[in-house]
Design a protein around this motif. Structure first.
Motif, PDB file in Angstrom:
ATOM      1  N   GLN A   1     -12.835  13.317  23.103  1.00 28.28           N
ATOM      2  CA  GLN A   1     -12.124  14.538  23.533  1.00 28.28           C
ATOM      3  C   GLN A   1     -12.963  15.201  24.831  1.00 28.28           C
ATOM      4  O   GLN A   1     -12.259  15.684  25.502  1.00 28.28           O
ATOM      5  CB  GLN A   1     -12.492  15.331  22.333  1.00 28.28           C
ATOM      6  N   GLY A   2     -14.186  14.990  24.621  1.00 29.34           N
ATOM      7  CA  GLY A   2     -14.909  15.884  25.821  1.00 29.34           C
ATOM      8  C   GLY A   2     -14.393  15.120  27.263  1.00 29.34           C
ATOM      9  O   GLY A   2     -13.992  15.893  28.143  1.00 29.34           O
ATOM     10  N   ALA A   3     -14.588  13.713  26.954  1.00 28.40           N
ATOM     11  CA  ALA A   3     -14.148  13.112  28.526  1.00 28.40           C
ATOM     12  C   ALA A   3     -12.825  13.302  28.950  1.00 28.40           C
ATOM     13  O   ALA A   3     -12.359  13.433  30.016  1.00 28.40           O
ATOM     14  CB  ALA A   3     -14.414  11.589  28.370  1.00 28.40           C
ATOM     15  N   LEU A   4     -11.644  13.474  27.901  1.00 25.12           N
ATOM     16  CA  LEU A   4     -10.533  13.931  28.003  1.00 25.12           C
ATOM     17  C   LEU A   4     -10.183  14.954  28.596  1.00 25.12           C
ATOM     18  O   LEU A   4      -9.363  15.176  29.774  1.00 25.12           O
ATOM     19  CB  LEU A   4      -9.530  13.800  26.518  1.00 25.12           C
ATOM     20  N   MET A   5     -10.774  16.198  28.108  1.00 19.66           N
ATOM     21  CA  MET A   5     -10.514  17.311  28.850  1.00 19.66           C
ATOM     22  C   MET A   5     -11.213  17.373  30.072  1.00 19.66           C
ATOM     23  O   MET A   5     -10.679  18.094  31.174  1.00 19.66           O
ATOM     24  CB  MET A   5     -11.352  18.570  27.827  1.00 19.66           C
ATOM     25  N   SER A   6     -12.388  16.740  30.365  1.00 21.31           N
ATOM     26  CA  SER A   6     -13.242  16.838  31.519  1.00 21.31           C
ATOM     27  C   SER A   6     -12.296  16.196  32.605  1.00 21.31           C
ATOM     28  O   SER A   6     -12.097  16.615  33.845  1.00 21.31           O
ATOM     29  CB  SER A   6     -14.423  15.958  31.506  1.00 21.31           C
ATOM     30  N   LEU A   7     -11.670  14.978  32.220  1.00 24.13           N
ATOM     31  CA  LEU A   7     -10.804  14.214  33.461  1.00 24.13           C
ATOM     32  C   LEU A   7      -9.492  15.101  33.670  1.00 24.13           C
ATOM     33  O   LEU A   7      -9.183  15.279  34.943  1.00 24.13           O
ATOM     34  CB  LEU A   7     -10.488  12.815  32.814  1.00 24.13           C
ATOM     35  N   ASN A   8      -9.130  15.455  32.583  1.00 23.33           N
ATOM     36  CA  ASN A   8      -7.621  16.291  32.693  1.00 23.33           C
ATOM     37  C   ASN A   8      -7.799  17.616  33.554  1.00 23.33           C
ATOM     38  O   ASN A   8      -7.025  18.253  33.987  1.00 23.33           O
ATOM     39  CB  ASN A   8      -6.927  16.375  31.740  1.00 23.33           C
ATOM     40  N   LEU A   9      -8.917  18.071  33.709  1.00 21.94           N
ATOM     41  CA  LEU A   9      -9.283  19.565  34.540  1.00 21.94           C
ATOM     42  C   LEU A   9      -8.832  19.176  36.075  1.00 21.94           C
ATOM     43  O   LEU A   9      -8.549  19.965  36.699  1.00 21.94           O
ATOM     44  CB  LEU A   9     -10.750  19.686  34.360  1.00 21.94           C
ATOM     45  N   HIS A  10      -8.983  18.069  36.567  1.00 21.22           N
ATOM     46  CA  HIS A  10      -9.114  17.382  38.077  1.00 21.22           C
ATOM     47  C   HIS A  10      -7.628  17.174  38.522  1.00 21.22           C
ATOM     48  O   HIS A  10      -6.872  16.587  37.688  1.00 21.22           O
ATOM     49  CB  HIS A  10     -10.021  16.598  38.001  1.00 21.22           C
ATOM     50  N   PRO A  11      -7.263  17.593  39.634  1.00 19.43           N
ATOM     51  CA  PRO A  11      -6.209  17.124  40.287  1.00 19.43           C
ATOM     52  C   PRO A  11      -6.015  15.709  40.482  1.00 19.43           C
ATOM     53  O   PRO A  11      -7.034  14.937  40.808  1.00 19.43           O
ATOM     54  CB  PRO A  11      -6.121  18.058  41.637  1.00 19.43           C
ATOM     55  N   GLY A  12      -4.831  15.186  40.479  1.00 16.75           N
ATOM     56  CA  GLY A  12      -4.662  13.777  40.617  1.00 16.75           C
ATOM     57  C   GLY A  12      -5.122  12.828  39.555  1.00 16.75           C
ATOM     58  O   GLY A  12      -5.116  11.705  39.752  1.00 16.75           O
ATOM     59  N   VAL A  13      -5.423  13.570  38.407  1.00 15.37           N
ATOM     60  CA  VAL A  13      -6.026  12.669  37.347  1.00 15.37           C
ATOM     61  C   VAL A  13      -5.079  13.036  35.936  1.00 15.37           C
ATOM     62  O   VAL A  13      -5.043  14.212  35.646  1.00 15.37           O
ATOM     63  CB  VAL A  13      -7.411  12.922  36.725  1.00 15.37           C
TER      64      VAL A  13
ATOM     65  N   MET B   1     -16.434  12.135  38.614  1.00 16.08           N
ATOM     66  CA  MET B   1     -16.378  10.776  39.079  1.00 16.08           C
ATOM     67  C   MET B   1     -15.055  10.043  39.260  1.00 16.08           C
ATOM     68  O   MET B   1     -14.561   9.600  40.198  1.00 16.08           O
ATOM     69  CB  MET B   1     -17.361   9.996  38.334  1.00 16.08           C
ATOM     70  N   ALA B   2     -14.509  10.500  38.136  1.00 16.13           N
ATOM     71  CA  ALA B   2     -13.145   9.987  37.953  1.00 16.13           C
ATOM     72  C   ALA B   2     -12.046  10.466  39.133  1.00 16.13           C
ATOM     73  O   ALA B   2     -11.170   9.789  39.792  1.00 16.13           O
ATOM     74  CB  ALA B   2     -12.410  10.315  36.608  1.00 16.13           C
ATOM     75  N   SER B   3     -12.173  12.024  39.449  1.00 15.67           N
ATOM     76  CA  SER B   3     -11.160  12.440  40.273  1.00 15.67           C
ATOM     77  C   SER B   3     -11.735  11.975  41.601  1.00 15.67           C
ATOM     78  O   SER B   3     -10.764  11.762  42.577  1.00 15.67           O
ATOM     79  CB  SER B   3     -11.530  13.990  40.196  1.00 15.67           C
ATOM     80  N   LEU B   4     -12.825  11.729  42.046  1.00 16.99           N
ATOM     81  CA  LEU B   4     -13.278  11.260  43.340  1.00 16.99           C
ATOM     82  C   LEU B   4     -12.812   9.865  43.783  1.00 16.99           C
ATOM     83  O   LEU B   4     -12.202   9.610  44.590  1.00 16.99           O
ATOM     84  CB  LEU B   4     -14.790  11.284  43.494  1.00 16.99           C
ATOM     85  N   LEU B   5     -12.940   8.842  42.492  1.00 12.05           N
ATOM     86  CA  LEU B   5     -12.517   7.514  42.672  1.00 12.05           C
ATOM     87  C   LEU B   5     -11.006   7.457  42.632  1.00 12.05           C
ATOM     88  O   LEU B   5     -10.505   6.936  43.481  1.00 12.05           O
ATOM     89  CB  LEU B   5     -12.857   6.742  41.343  1.00 12.05           C
ATOM     90  N   LEU B   6     -10.198   8.231  42.107  1.00 16.65           N
ATOM     91  CA  LEU B   6      -8.700   8.104  41.830  1.00 16.65           C
ATOM     92  C   LEU B   6      -8.079   8.930  43.216  1.00 16.65           C
ATOM     93  O   LEU B   6      -7.172   8.367  43.790  1.00 16.65           O
ATOM     94  CB  LEU B   6      -8.221   8.952  40.677  1.00 16.65           C
TER      95      LEU B   6
END
Length: 213
Positions: A75-87, A54-59
């Motif tokens: 920690q889980g949210a941190l790792m999940s968000l940082n997986l994506h390009p542009g985040v 969701m974060a990657s799509l919005l950003l």
């Protein structure tokens, strides 16, 4: 600035408190806050894995400028968000974390712990985190004598991430289990924010294709 709040299922009961603090701080600074779920335990079910999508799509679509995410430990949210390009997501447990991330790393998302350390006066800590995250000009460095190398290193880190993720952004989403991505975009609050403010029609068309599949 448009700011989206997203929380996974285990912490949904705290969503109203967190969003109230975010909305109070952001509106006082001239920003706009969006609550894209989960609003309560009965809302569209999300895990921290969905939050990253969701974060990657919005950003990446520029529907929002900044994302506040969280789970039990953050920690889980941190790792999940940082997986994506542009985040570029930072970990914030206290106001000084938010200030330093704001000034040194100048990213576009933070991950917060909504269970670990969440006790008496927690809403005050959340409010002060938001104040430090969204007040003043970003990326000025701290301490100021370190500002130039900090800006340089932040830019280099973004370049390294872009080099690692070579595929077209939508190709990275299509390479995932599409049922996982579809679940991430099916929430009504997410769709309302995304389609009202998305600035990339190709990304919007992809999301529509998932919703209508």
């Amino acid at each position: 600035m448009k700011i989206a709040l997203m929380m996974e299922n285990s912490q949904a009961a705290k969503n109203a408190v967190i969003f109230n603090e975010l909305n109070t701080v952001s509106s006082s600074l001239g920003h706009q806050a969006f609550n894209v779920g989960m609003k309560d335990e009965h809302d569209h079910h999300l895990t921290y894995i969905h939050l990253g999508i969701m974060a990657s799509l919005l950003l990446n679509s520029k529907a929002v400028d900044f994302v506040v995410a969280g789970c039990g430990t953050g920690q889980g949210a941190l790792m999940s968000l940082n997986l994506h390009p542009g985040v570029v997501c930072g970990y914030c447990l206290e106001p000084s974390d938010a200030f330093l991330f704001n000034q040194i790393n100048n990213g576009n998302a933070i991950s917060m712990a909504f269970a670990k350390g969440y006790g008496w006066g927690a809403e005050l800590n959340v409010r002060y985190i938001f104040e430090k995250a969204f007040t003043g000009e970003r990326g000025q460095g701290y301490p100021l004598e370190r500002a130039e190398p900090q800006r340089c290193n932040a830019a280099i880190l973004n370049e390294v991430k872009a080099a690692i993720v070579k595929e077209n952004y939508l190709d990275t989403l299509r390479a995932m289990d599409q049922s996982l991505v579809k679940t991430a975009v099916m929430g009504s609050q997410f769709q309302e924010c995304f389609f009202a403010h998305c600035q990339n029609e190709e990304i919007a068309a992809y999301v529509r294709s998932l919703i209508n599949a």
